[in-house]
Design a protein around this motif. Sequence first.
Motif, PDB file in Angstrom:
ATOM      1  N   THR A 199       0.835  -1.201   0.000  1.00  0.00           N
ATOM      2  CA  THR A 199       0.000   0.000   0.000  1.00  0.00           C
ATOM      3  C   THR A 199       0.871   1.252   0.000  1.00  0.00           C
ATOM      4  O   THR A 199       0.568   2.233  -0.687  1.00  0.00           O
ATOM      5  N   GLN A 200       1.969   1.230   0.750  1.00  0.00           N
ATOM      6  CA  GLN A 200       2.904   2.360   0.790  1.00  0.00           C
ATOM      7  C   GLN A 200       3.510   2.597  -0.590  1.00  0.00           C
ATOM      8  O   GLN A 200       3.591   3.727  -1.054  1.00  0.00           O
ATOM      9  N   ALA A 201       3.937   1.523  -1.259  1.00  0.00           N
ATOM     10  CA  ALA A 201       4.533   1.648  -2.588  1.00  0.00           C
ATOM     11  C   ALA A 201       3.521   2.194  -3.585  1.00  0.00           C
ATOM     12  O   ALA A 201       3.846   3.052  -4.418  1.00  0.00           O
ATOM     13  N   ARG A 202       2.278   1.711  -3.500  1.00  0.00           N
ATOM     14  CA  ARG A 202       1.237   2.220  -4.401  1.00  0.00           C
ATOM     15  C   ARG A 202       0.963   3.691  -4.153  1.00  0.00           C
ATOM     16  O   ARG A 202       0.785   4.468  -5.082  1.00  0.00           O
ATOM     17  N   ALA A 203       0.914   4.081  -2.888  1.00  0.00           N
ATOM     18  CA  ALA A 203       0.669   5.483  -2.544  1.00  0.00           C
ATOM     19  C   ALA A 203       1.814   6.363  -3.039  1.00  0.00           C
ATOM     20  O   ALA A 203       1.586   7.464  -3.552  1.00  0.00           O
ATOM     21  N   GLU A 204       3.053   5.886  -2.902  1.00  0.00           N
ATOM     22  CA  GLU A 204       4.200   6.654  -3.387  1.00  0.00           C
ATOM     23  C   GLU A 204       4.184   6.778  -4.910  1.00  0.00           C
ATOM     24  O   GLU A 204       4.480   7.846  -5.453  1.00  0.00           O
ATOM     25  N   LEU A 205       3.843   5.690  -5.607  1.00  0.00           N
ATOM     26  CA  LEU A 205       3.758   5.734  -7.067  1.00  0.00           C
ATOM     27  C   LEU A 205       2.664   6.690  -7.518  1.00  0.00           C
ATOM     28  O   LEU A 205       2.861   7.494  -8.434  1.00  0.00           O
ATOM     29  N   LYS A 206       1.517   6.609  -6.873  1.00  0.00           N
ATOM     30  CA  LYS A 206       0.410   7.501  -7.208  1.00  0.00           C
ATOM     31  C   LYS A 206       0.807   8.966  -6.999  1.00  0.00           C
ATOM     32  O   LYS A 206       0.545   9.827  -7.843  1.00  0.00           O
ATOM     33  N   ALA A 207       1.461   9.256  -5.875  1.00  0.00           N
ATOM     34  CA  ALA A 207       1.895  10.627  -5.596  1.00  0.00           C
ATOM     35  C   ALA A 207       2.930  11.090  -6.621  1.00  0.00           C
ATOM     36  O   ALA A 207       2.893  12.236  -7.079  1.00  0.00           O
ATOM     37  N   ALA A 208       3.854  10.195  -6.994  1.00  0.00           N
ATOM     38  CA  ALA A 208       4.876  10.558  -7.985  1.00  0.00           C
ATOM     39  C   ALA A 208       4.248  10.838  -9.336  1.00  0.00           C
ATOM     40  O   ALA A 208       4.619  11.801 -10.023  1.00  0.00           O
ATOM     41  N   LEU A 209       3.284  10.020  -9.742  1.00  0.00           N
ATOM     42  CA  LEU A 209       2.621  10.250 -11.033  1.00  0.00           C
ATOM     43  C   LEU A 209       1.837  11.560 -11.037  1.00  0.00           C
ATOM     44  O   LEU A 209       1.842  12.290 -12.030  1.00  0.00           O
ATOM     45  N   HIS A 210       1.184  11.870  -9.928  1.00  0.00           N
ATOM     46  CA  HIS A 210       0.474  13.148  -9.843  1.00  0.00           C
ATOM     47  C   HIS A 210       1.453  14.321  -9.887  1.00  0.00           C
ATOM     48  O   HIS A 210       1.180  15.343 -10.514  1.00  0.00           O
ATOM     49  N   ALA A 211       2.602  14.172  -9.219  1.00  0.00           N
ATOM     50  CA  ALA A 211       3.598  15.244  -9.239  1.00  0.00           C
ATOM     51  C   ALA A 211       4.133  15.458 -10.649  1.00  0.00           C
ATOM     52  O   ALA A 211       4.333  16.600 -11.088  1.00  0.00           O
ATOM     53  N   ILE A 212       4.366  14.378 -11.382  1.00  0.00           N
ATOM     54  CA  ILE A 212       4.833  14.501 -12.771  1.00  0.00           C
ATOM     55  C   ILE A 212       3.768  15.171 -13.619  1.00  0.00           C
ATOM     56  O   ILE A 212       4.071  16.033 -14.451  1.00  0.00           O
ATOM     57  N   GLU A 213       2.511  14.790 -13.409  1.00  0.00           N
ATOM     58  CA  GLU A 213       1.422  15.399 -14.173  1.00  0.00           C
ATOM     59  C   GLU A 213       1.333  16.907 -13.913  1.00  0.00           C
ATOM     60  O   GLU A 213       1.180  17.701 -14.837  1.00  0.00           O
ATOM     61  N   VAL A 214       1.464  17.287 -12.655  1.00  0.00           N
ATOM     62  CA  VAL A 214       1.396  18.708 -12.305  1.00  0.00           C
ATOM     63  C   VAL A 214       2.565  19.459 -12.934  1.00  0.00           C
ATOM     64  O   VAL A 214       2.398  20.535 -13.503  1.00  0.00           O
ATOM     65  N   LYS A 215       3.759  18.878 -12.859  1.00  0.00           N
ATOM     66  CA  LYS A 215       4.963  19.539 -13.370  1.00  0.00           C
ATOM     67  C   LYS A 215       4.978  19.607 -14.901  1.00  0.00           C
ATOM     68  O   LYS A 215       5.451  20.579 -15.479  1.00  0.00           O
ATOM     69  N   ALA A 216       4.458  18.581 -15.565  1.00  0.00           N
ATOM     70  CA  ALA A 216       4.550  18.509 -17.022  1.00  0.00           C
ATOM     71  C   ALA A 216       3.388  19.192 -17.742  1.00  0.00           C
ATOM     72  O   ALA A 216       3.459  19.386 -18.950  1.00  0.00           O
ATOM     73  N   ASN A 217       2.349  19.561 -17.042  1.00  0.00           N
ATOM     74  CA  ASN A 217       1.189  20.170 -17.676  1.00  0.00           C
ATOM     75  C   ASN A 217       1.438  21.667 -17.875  1.00  0.00           C
ATOM     76  O   ASN A 217       0.941  22.512 -17.134  1.00  0.00           O
ATOM     77  N   VAL A 218       2.197  21.977 -18.915  1.00  0.00           N
ATOM     78  CA  VAL A 218       2.613  23.356 -19.173  1.00  0.00           C
ATOM     79  C   VAL A 218       1.430  24.278 -19.485  1.00  0.00           C
ATOM     80  O   VAL A 218       1.370  25.394 -18.954  1.00  0.00           O
TER      81      VAL A 218
END
Length: 97
Positions: free
Chosen positions: A28-47
């Motif tokens: 569950t921790q790994a899934r939560a970290e992956l989900k957070a990382a993907l959201h962070a990438i989405e926020v950063k890459a959405n120019v």
Amino acid sequence: MSSDQSRSGAPVPVPRTAVPLGITDPVTQARAELKAALHAIEVKANVPRRLGQATERRTQRARALAARNPAAAAVAAVALAAAVGAVVWGAVRLYVR
């Protein structure tokens, strides 16, 4: 008292780019970290979204300046128009040469 609750006992919302505290299961921790990382990438890459938000902030600041000091807002508008005109003129001049 848990660190993910406010003083009133109500749960504190966790941002989409953060991992909630208190997860003990490693999967569950790994899934939560992956989900957070993907959201962070989405926020950063959405120019386009970031540009829209920056434009909104600048517009609000310009309107606040115009409300506080209309003369300074008029001078700023003329200076901005002159700067844009100079950039366009320079670009056309370089293109024509």
